[in-house]
Design a protein around this motif. Structure first.
Motif, PDB file in Angstrom:
ATOM      1  N   GLU A 117      -1.626   3.181  12.282  1.00 25.10           N
ATOM      2  CA  GLU A 117      -1.932   1.822  12.707  1.00 25.10           C
ATOM      3  C   GLU A 117      -3.246   1.392  12.084  1.00 25.10           C
ATOM      4  N   ASP A 118      -3.142   0.791  10.862  1.00 27.57           N
ATOM      5  CA  ASP A 118      -4.347   0.177  10.294  1.00 27.57           C
ATOM      6  C   ASP A 118      -3.920  -1.075   9.533  1.00 27.57           C
ATOM      7  N   ASP A 119      -4.875  -1.836   9.048  1.00 23.50           N
ATOM      8  CA  ASP A 119      -4.533  -3.131   8.444  1.00 23.50           C
ATOM      9  C   ASP A 119      -3.541  -2.975   7.303  1.00 23.50           C
ATOM     10  N   GLU A 120      -3.717  -1.923   6.487  1.00 27.55           N
ATOM     11  CA  GLU A 120      -2.828  -1.760   5.334  1.00 27.55           C
ATOM     12  C   GLU A 120      -1.414  -1.443   5.791  1.00 27.55           C
ATOM     13  N   TYR A 137       0.860  -1.202   0.000  1.00 26.73           N
ATOM     14  CA  TYR A 137       0.000   0.000   0.000  1.00 26.73           C
ATOM     15  C   TYR A 137       0.884   1.236   0.000  1.00 26.73           C
ATOM     16  N   LYS A 156       3.230  -7.230  16.358  1.00 28.01           N
ATOM     17  CA  LYS A 156       3.125  -5.895  16.958  1.00 28.01           C
ATOM     18  C   LYS A 156       3.807  -5.821  18.324  1.00 28.01           C
ATOM     19  N   ASP A 180      -1.742 -14.748   4.320  1.00 34.33           N
ATOM     20  CA  ASP A 180      -3.110 -14.711   3.788  1.00 34.33           C
ATOM     21  C   ASP A 180      -3.210 -13.673   2.666  1.00 34.33           C
ATOM     22  N   TRP A 181      -2.598 -12.514   2.892  1.00 36.93           N
ATOM     23  CA  TRP A 181      -2.665 -11.425   1.904  1.00 36.93           C
ATOM     24  C   TRP A 181      -1.967 -11.847   0.616  1.00 36.93           C
ATOM     25  N   PRO A 240      -0.830 -12.926   8.854  1.00 38.32           N
ATOM     26  CA  PRO A 240      -1.636 -11.950   8.076  1.00 38.32           C
ATOM     27  C   PRO A 240      -1.065 -11.690   6.689  1.00 38.32           C
ATOM     28  N   ASP A 256      -0.109  -2.308   8.551  1.00 40.18           N
ATOM     29  CA  ASP A 256       0.429  -3.541   9.130  1.00 40.18           C
ATOM     30  C   ASP A 256       0.962  -4.473   8.042  1.00 40.18           C
ATOM     31  N   ILE A 257       0.243  -4.562   6.924  1.00 34.07           N
ATOM     32  CA  ILE A 257       0.710  -5.423   5.822  1.00 34.07           C
ATOM     33  C   ILE A 257       2.013  -4.857   5.250  1.00 34.07           C
TER      34      ILE A 257
END
Ligand SMILES: CC(=O)N[C@@H](CC(=O)O)C(=O)NC[C@H](CC1(C(=O)N[C@@H](Cc2ccc(O)cc2)C(=O)O)CCCC1)C(=O)O
Ligand SMILES: [Zn+2]
Length: 625
Positions: free
Chosen positions: A413-416, A268, A524, A576-577, A573, A418-419
């Motif tokens: 700090e959001d899912d994107e 991202y 994290k 999976d991505w 995570p 984190d990826i």
């Protein structure tokens, strides 16, 4: 040399054995420090004289080790306590020092010093002009990390192998013969078997193969994803979407770490970066400050701080006084409970900030076990020694931690995000696994004779293709000797320890995070300032090599085996991505066995030089009409 059965004398007096061990422990703390100081002098000032002094000193240490071995052999250990027995056993197996023929030992030490010097002084010159030469650090490393020019990358990659690879072939062939003679003098069939014996694990090869097979799917997913991104940059002439990736475009001289591709592969883009290199530079960080920040992390856990002698005598920057040094970073224990140092040509980059933690992890281990007898001042196994600094770096690298210590100005700090972070960690930790595994697969084959010198390079590239899914940008042959372009081969440093470290560091991380009361996802977790985590770690480090490593593993994790489960849990995570992203990709690299990348163009140097030569040519042509 040891006879083929475990040699046992007839002295069953354990009191005498203990007195002998105490005398050894005293004398060793004079003999070793003197010799290590001489080795330090060579490493921080490479000259013919310092190289010879180091060779002479290692011969003296070998004589001392052999004298002690003869004395240890006089005892009949069968009735002795576990500890007396284990200490005596450590004195029976003494590596190269066990060689019968002192001339062969001198030849071996000379070969090893010459190979290390060649590597450490190697350079690649542009258009053969001597004032435009680059050494590995920092010049060639920076090109490999930052260039996106296929031809420039090939120039650096091929030039380095020409400078330090091919010339090492004959030295290496003779080195292998002598190392095997030394192994046999230690009651081992070959040097690979001797190196594996340090793990006291009869099925070590099977265990590491099983771990690799459990982790192979993760690597294949990452490989497929990165290959697609490189295809978008370099195009179909150089990337086949069902084939291997050219070895020189992965951001690293050996394709062992892909972190320098993050700008190309970031899932991202547009999120704040997790690479602190820009902020280290913009905040004017010095190598000393990088070391002080690392030391503060260790002491925040209640671990032992770097002693004053460390700060006084370490070499943390490449000297600018013309001295040649061994720039490959290293940590040093002088075995006198006083002197501990790091030698590092520190560049102001995140890579080097992580390396500082890695090296300081070695020194922390030295400090924690410095009260042990000298024979126990070692890791529980070599992989443990490699894991200490990296475990702490797993916490340090988190965006939240870097923000907390003001090394990142913003954190999202959001899912994107984190990826993105997991991708940056995977480019280091997952990309490394096949390389960490194949380095000693190749060497074990060389030492046991299944890879004869006539197939050194062929077998190397077979393993690089099979495990890393990479291919040389140009056809290689036995006129090349590419393994020697990697420090640990000419420097005779075993490597499976790093593969093992990359697995067990996640086991340790999981246990230390639990001790620190961290609840969230493993990736994290930041154990910063947790004395509970520090105590759990320190109590294991204090063992040194006094107990078999499964006991050290149990002390931290509560179980005795190596396991890939925590590593997979950490990256789940991202896995999976990646599986979602790759659902239409070809996974693996056996889909185009005949394919070869197009030949690289000739690189004549920085952009200026190229346009300059075209301009001159153009004017000459005009003039001739
Ligand atoms: C006197 C002496 O020799 N002391 C030993 C320590 C001891 O045995 O007491 C020592 O200092 N060895 C040097 C070696 C240096 C480095 C290395 O070679 N790393 C591997 C693999 C790797 C890569 C990424 C990573 O994050 C972790 C490991 C490579 O670069 O390929 C370079 C940078 C990192 C570690 C080291 O520290 O292990
Ligand atoms: Zn290390």
């Amino acid at each position: 040399a040891l006879s083929s059965t475990v040699y046992a004398g007839d002295n069953s007096n354990e009191t005498q054995a203990i007195m002998f061990l105490e005398e050894y422990n005293e004398r060793a703390q004079t003999v070793y420090p003197e010799s290590i100081e001489i080795s330090w002098t060579y490493n921080t000032d490479i000259t013919e004289a310092n190289q010879q002094a180091m060779i002479d000193s290692s011969l003296e240490v070998a004589q001392f080790a052999k004298d002690m071995q003869v004395q240890a052999q006089q005892f009949n250990r069968t009735g002795f306590s576990y500890d007396t027995n284990r200490q005596l056993e450590k004195l029976l197996y003494i590596g190269d020092a066990a060689m019968e023929d002192p001339d062969q030992l001198e030849e071996l030490n000379t070969l090893q010093a010459q190979m290390e010097t060649r590597y450490s002084t190697g350079e690649v010159c542009l258009n053969n002009s001597p004032d435009q030469c680059l050494e590995l650090e920092p010049g060639l490393t920076r090109i490999m990390a930052t260039s996106r020019n296929y031809d420039e990358l090939f120039w650096a990659w091929d030039g380095w192998r020409e400078a330090v690879g091919a010339p090492a072939r004959e030295d290496y062939r003779r080195y292998v013969e002598l190392k095997n003679i030394a192994a046999q003098a230690n009651d081992q069939p070959d040097c690979g078997a001797y190196w594996r014996s340090w793990y006291e694990t009869p099925d070590l090869q099977a265990q590491v193969e099983q771990l690799y097979n459990q982790l192979k799917p993760l690597y294949q997913q990452l490989h497929a994803y990165v290959r697609r991104k490189l295809y978008n940059v370099y195009g179909e002439d150089f990337i086949n979407l069902r084939g291997p990736i050219p070895a020189h475009i992965l951001g690293n001289m050996w394709a062992q770490s892909w972190t320098n591709l993050l700008d190309l592969v970031e899932p991202y883009p547009g999120k704040p970066t997790v690479d602190i290199t820009p902020s280290l530079v913009s905040k004017g960080y010095t190598p000393l400050q990088m070391f002080q920040v690392s030391d503060e992390f260790f002491t925040s856990l209640g671990l032992i701080e770097m002693p004053q002698e460390f700060w006084d005598k370490s070499m943390i920057e490449k000297p600018d006084d013309g001295r040649s040094v061994v720039c490959h970073a290293s940590a040093w224990d002088f075995y006198n409970q006083i002197d501990f140092r790091i030698k590092q040509c520190t560049d102001i980059t995140m890579d080097d900030f992580i390396t500082v933690h890695h090296e300081m992890g070695h020194v922390e281990y030295y400090l924690q076990y410095k009260e042990q007898p000298v024979v126990y001042r070692d890791g529980a196994n070599p992989g443990f020694h490699e894991a200490v600094g990296d475990v702490l770096a797993l916490s340090v690298s988190t965006p939240q931690h870097l923000y907390a210590v003001d090394l990142l100005d913003t954190v999202v700090e959001d899912d994107e995000a984190d990826i993105n972070y997991l991708m940056s960690m995977a480019l280091d930790k997952i990309a490394f696994l096949p390389f960490g595994y194949l380095m000693d697969l190749w060497r074990w084959g060389v030492f046991d004779g299944s890879t004869p010198s006539s197939k050194y390079n062929e077998d190397w590239w077979k393993l690089r293709l099979e495990y890393q899914g990479i291919i040389p940008p140009m056809e290689r042959n036995e006129g090349d000797f590419d393994p020697a372009a990697k420090y640990h081969i000419p420097a005779s440093v075993p490597y499976i320890r790093y593969f093992i470290s990359f697995v067990i560091q996640f086991q340790f991380h999981k246990s230390l995070c639990a001790a620190a009361g961290q609840e969230g996802p493993l990736y994290k977790c930041d154990i910063y300032q947790s004395e509970e985590a520090g105590t759990l770690l320190a109590d294991m480090l204090k063992f040194g090599s006094s107990r078999p490593w499964p006991e050290a593993m149990e002390a931290i994790t509560g179980q005795r085996e190596m396991s890939a489960v925590p590593l997979v849990e950490y990256f789940q995570p991202l896995i999976d991505w990646l599986e979602e992203q790759n659902k239409n990709e070809y996974i693996g690299w056996d889909g185009a066995p005949e394919w070869r990348p197009a030949a690289p163009g000739v690189w004549t140097g920085a952009g200026v030089a190229t346009s300059y030569s075209f301009t001159v040519l153009f004017v000459l042509l005009l003039g001739s009409f």
